[in-house]
Enzyme design. Structure first.
Site, PDB file in Angstrom:
ATOM      1  CD  GLN A  40      81.642  42.390  24.064  1.00 32.03           C
ATOM      2  OE1 GLN A  40      81.297  42.598  25.232  1.00 32.03           O
ATOM      3  NE2 GLN A  40      81.335  41.283  23.416  1.00 32.03           N
ATOM      4  CD  GLN A  95      70.080  60.124  33.940  1.00 30.82           C
ATOM      5  OE1 GLN A  95      70.850  60.138  34.893  1.00 30.82           O
ATOM      6  NE2 GLN A  95      70.318  59.400  32.871  1.00 30.82           N
ATOM      7  CD  GLU A  98      82.203  67.973  40.383  1.00 27.20           C
ATOM      8  OE1 GLU A  98      81.975  68.999  39.735  1.00 27.20           O
ATOM      9  OE2 GLU A  98      83.312  67.698  40.859  1.00 27.20           O
ATOM     10  CB  THR A 155      72.512  62.233  37.567  1.00 28.20           C
ATOM     11  OG1 THR A 155      71.393  63.092  37.318  1.00 28.20           O
ATOM     12  CG2 THR A 155      72.498  61.764  39.011  1.00 28.20           C
ATOM     13  CD  GLU A 176      71.179  67.975  53.575  1.00 33.06           C
ATOM     14  OE1 GLU A 176      69.953  67.737  53.660  1.00 33.06           O
ATOM     15  OE2 GLU A 176      71.718  69.011  53.979  1.00 33.06           O
ATOM     16  CB  THR A 200      84.716  63.063  47.311  1.00 32.91           C
ATOM     17  OG1 THR A 200      83.735  62.484  46.468  1.00 32.91           O
ATOM     18  CG2 THR A 200      86.107  62.613  46.878  1.00 32.91           C
ATOM     19  CB  CYS A 202      79.539  69.190  53.201  1.00 34.26           C
ATOM     20  SG  CYS A 202      80.781  68.137  53.923  1.00 34.26           S
ATOM     21  CG  ASP A 252      77.294  76.613  35.685  1.00 35.78           C
ATOM     22  OD1 ASP A 252      76.704  75.518  35.607  1.00 35.78           O
ATOM     23  OD2 ASP A 252      76.708  77.718  35.634  1.00 35.78           O
TER      24      ASP A 252
HETATM   25  N1  COS Z   1      74.107  79.777  37.404  1.00 35.65           N
HETATM   26  C1  COS Z   1      73.539  80.780  38.090  1.00 35.65           C
HETATM   27  N2  COS Z   1      72.313  80.714  38.628  1.00 35.65           N
HETATM   28  C2  COS Z   1      71.617  79.601  38.440  1.00 35.65           C
HETATM   29  C3  COS Z   1      72.137  78.508  37.732  1.00 35.65           C
HETATM   30  C4  COS Z   1      73.437  78.632  37.190  1.00 35.65           C
HETATM   31  N3  COS Z   1      74.012  77.638  36.506  1.00 35.65           N
HETATM   32  N4  COS Z   1      71.219  77.529  37.718  1.00 35.65           N
HETATM   33  C5  COS Z   1      70.138  77.988  38.395  1.00 35.65           C
HETATM   34  N5  COS Z   1      70.403  79.251  38.834  1.00 35.65           N
HETATM   35  C6  COS Z   1      69.489  80.135  39.582  1.00 35.65           C
HETATM   36  C7  COS Z   1      68.183  80.394  38.832  1.00 35.65           C
HETATM   37  O1  COS Z   1      68.288  81.510  37.974  1.00 35.65           O
HETATM   38  C8  COS Z   1      67.232  80.669  39.965  1.00 35.65           C
HETATM   39  O2  COS Z   1      67.479  81.966  40.448  1.00 35.65           O
HETATM   40  P1  COS Z   1      66.327  83.130  40.573  1.00 35.65           P
HETATM   41  O3  COS Z   1      65.106  82.451  41.142  1.00 35.65           O
HETATM   42  O4  COS Z   1      66.960  84.137  41.467  1.00 35.65           O
HETATM   43  O5  COS Z   1      66.114  83.601  39.192  1.00 35.65           O
HETATM   44  C9  COS Z   1      67.711  79.733  41.055  1.00 35.65           C
HETATM   45  O6  COS Z   1      69.094  79.460  40.784  1.00 35.65           O
HETATM   46  C10 COS Z   1      66.923  78.429  41.107  1.00 35.65           C
HETATM   47  O7  COS Z   1      67.037  77.812  39.848  1.00 35.65           O
HETATM   48  P2  COS Z   1      66.127  76.571  39.452  1.00 35.65           P
HETATM   49  O8  COS Z   1      64.677  76.930  39.705  1.00 35.65           O
HETATM   50  O9  COS Z   1      66.518  76.143  38.086  1.00 35.65           O
HETATM   51  O10 COS Z   1      66.570  75.494  40.544  1.00 35.65           O
HETATM   52  P3  COS Z   1      66.089  74.007  40.768  1.00 35.65           P
HETATM   53  O11 COS Z   1      65.857  73.810  42.204  1.00 35.65           O
HETATM   54  O12 COS Z   1      64.991  73.664  39.804  1.00 35.65           O
HETATM   55  O13 COS Z   1      67.402  73.143  40.423  1.00 35.65           O
HETATM   56  C11 COS Z   1      69.118  72.076  39.119  1.00 35.65           C
HETATM   57  C12 COS Z   1      68.151  73.266  39.287  1.00 35.65           C
HETATM   58  C13 COS Z   1      68.387  70.765  38.900  1.00 35.65           C
HETATM   59  C14 COS Z   1      69.977  72.434  37.918  1.00 35.65           C
HETATM   60  C15 COS Z   1      70.032  71.964  40.403  1.00 35.65           C
HETATM   61  O14 COS Z   1      69.293  71.555  41.521  1.00 35.65           O
HETATM   62  C16 COS Z   1      71.201  71.030  40.209  1.00 35.65           C
HETATM   63  O15 COS Z   1      72.202  71.371  39.591  1.00 35.65           O
HETATM   64  N6  COS Z   1      71.123  69.806  40.806  1.00 35.65           N
HETATM   65  C17 COS Z   1      72.226  68.866  40.786  1.00 35.65           C
HETATM   66  C18 COS Z   1      73.044  69.040  42.017  1.00 35.65           C
HETATM   67  C19 COS Z   1      74.370  68.347  41.889  1.00 35.65           C
HETATM   68  O16 COS Z   1      75.076  68.488  40.920  1.00 35.65           O
HETATM   69  N7  COS Z   1      74.723  67.587  42.944  1.00 35.65           N
HETATM   70  C20 COS Z   1      75.976  66.933  42.985  1.00 35.65           C
HETATM   71  C21 COS Z   1      76.837  67.603  43.997  1.00 35.65           C
HETATM   72  S1  COS Z   1      78.546  67.411  43.797  1.00 35.65           S
HETATM   73  S2  COS Z   1      78.923  65.538  43.939  1.00 35.65           S
END
Ligand code: COS
Length: 389
Positions: free
Chosen positions: A338, A369, A365, A367, A129, A160, A126, A242
């Site tokens: 197609q 983008q 997981e 987008t 939001e 899910t 979860c 990751d």
């Molecule tokens: N591994 C470890 N740490 C990470 C990381 C990663 N892959 N990605 C970011 N961080 C850390 C950064 O180093 C930073 O830490 P510090 O400030 O302590 O140095 C912190 O997390 C914030 O990182 P960042 O500023 O890049 O965060 P953002 O809010 O800009 O968001 C994205 C980054 C867009 C990559 C993130 O919000 C994301 O993955 N969004 C998609 C969410 C998603 O997949 N939702 C679907 C859910 S499952 S259906």
């Protein structure tokens, strides 16, 4: 230095998953898609085969699969039916944050619930939001301390297994002002007072899977259920994604492969202008491109999964794999429709379902983008700042 030969264990796991996909999933895939549900009998069989708890370590009764094997298994299951595979795989997404961060007591209490073949239960992750999808750091579900409990309030969406889960790994914030610094994670059981299931989504694809809102209204949760403390929750989400994105990428390869096989078979059988349509270069080149893209996608997900299984930083490779394979599955399934011409547009042909199923691979997981945001960030050297990098 490079070995593309799977181990004996991997071959056995893939064979088992493929047989399950072929014999148990495929025969009911169109029906499950139409009805929007999965028979309990199938879930029990999946649990008996160890397919409901793949990410859970063996000492807690799970499959204990490394990321490479898990991704290979996921390719087979998505080949069988993406809706059913999503249901099974969502347990891995919900439990990976716990595998990373939960204590021994929490693991012993909750993991066996997912591994009991006679009464298999589900868990759900979860995070998302209504106001926080791609921008995961801005979640507004709150958690606050109250005596021996934490109190959780908020609404999650697009969850899910939301409606069928026994417990949830819930990401919530102690302090929104702190942005991602306020995020923690806690285990919330479905049976706790104040937990309710909201709207059940009527989806374009992966229709066999259950997707709902989950609402937490003043839910009192025992303190011992907190498994990621404040400030660590966002890192936990990032590391989890990751690790799990390789299995989404491999699922996309499974869908694409299913569509390619259907298109190849059809192109050999369908006669127009006095010969099978595969003899037309326009069609055979489409098939050649499909095969080439599937193979490239497979190499990408294997690289991401291999790095994850070695505990190496894999953010970049996971995003390469997820974005490439998701986009590739959409292209390949569209081309498969197609090649089938008018027949491909009809629901009785599998490719119609595969094209609808493929779309989610570009969305969930993270987008595609967002995957490009991660890739671009890595290219700009942002990863140097990651504590794990
Ligand atoms: N591994 C470890 N740490 C990470 C990381 C990663 N892959 N990605 C970011 N961080 C850390 C950064 O180093 C930073 O830490 P510090 O400030 O302590 O140095 C912190 O997390 C914030 O990182 P960042 O500023 O890049 O965060 P953002 O809010 O800009 O968001 C994205 C980054 C867009 C990559 C993130 O919000 C994301 O993955 N969004 C998609 C969410 C998603 O997949 N939702 C679907 C859910 S499952 S259906």
């Amino acid at each position: 230095m490079i070995d593309f030969e799977p181990t004996e264990e991997q071959k056995a796991a893939v064979k088992m998953a493929h047989d399950f996909a072929l014999n148990e999933m495929r025969p009911i895939a169109l029906e499950c898609d139409k009805e929007g549900k999965i028979p309990d009998e199938l879930i029990k069989k999946a649990a008996a085969a160890g397919l409901t708890a793949m990410a859970i370590p063996e000492e807690y009764g799970g499959g204990g699969l490394d990321q490479v094997t898990a991704a290979m298994v996921s390719e087979e299951l998505f080949w069988g039916c993406a809706g059913i595979a999503t249901t099974l795989g969502a347990n891995s997404l919900a439990t990976t944050p716990m595998v990373i961060a939960a204590n021994e007591e929490q693991k012993r209490k909750y993991f066996p619930r997912l591994t009991d073949p006679d009464n298999p239960k589900f868990a759900a992750f979860c995070l998302t939001e209504p106001g926080a999808g791609s921008d995961a750091a801005s979640i507004s579900t709150t958690i606050r301390e109250e005596g021996d409990y934490y109190v959780v309030n908020g609404q999650k969406c697009f969850i899910t297994n939301g409606g069928i889960a026994d417990f949830y790994s819930v990401f919530c914030t102690f302090d929104r002002e702190k942005k991602y610094g306020g995020i923690a994670a806690i285990i919330v059981e479905r049976s706790y007072e104040g937990v309710s299931i909201g709207k059940k989504e009527d989806k374009m694809g992966i229709r066999a899977s259950n997707t709902t809102e989950v609402i937490f209204d003043n839910v009192r949760v025992p303190k011992e259920n907190l498994f990621v403390p404040m400030g660590q929750g966002f890192y936990n989400v990032m590391v989890t994604l990751d690790m799990t994105r390789a299995s989404v990428a491999s699922g996309a390869v499974g869908i694409a492969r299913a569509a390619f096989e259907e298109a190849l078979k059809y192109a050999k059988e369908r006669v127009q202008f006095g010969r099978p349509i595969i003899a037309q270069q326009a069609i055979s080149f489409m098939l050649a491109d499909m095969a080439m893209q599937i193979e490239a996608g497979r190499r990408l997900y294997l690289l991401a999964a291999w790095k994850a299984s070695k505990g190496l930083p894999c953010s970049l490779e996971s995003s390469y794999a997820k974005a490439f394979c998701g986009d590739m599955a959409m292209r390949v399934t569209t081309d498969a429709v197609q090649i089938h011409g008018g027949y491909g547009y009809m629901k009785e042909y599998l490719v119609e379902k595969l094209m609808r199923d493929a779309k989610i691979m570009q969305i969930y997981e993270g987008t595609n983008q967002i995957q490009r945001v991660v890739i671009a960030g890595n290219l700009m050297g942002v990863t140097d700042a990651y504590p794990w990098g």
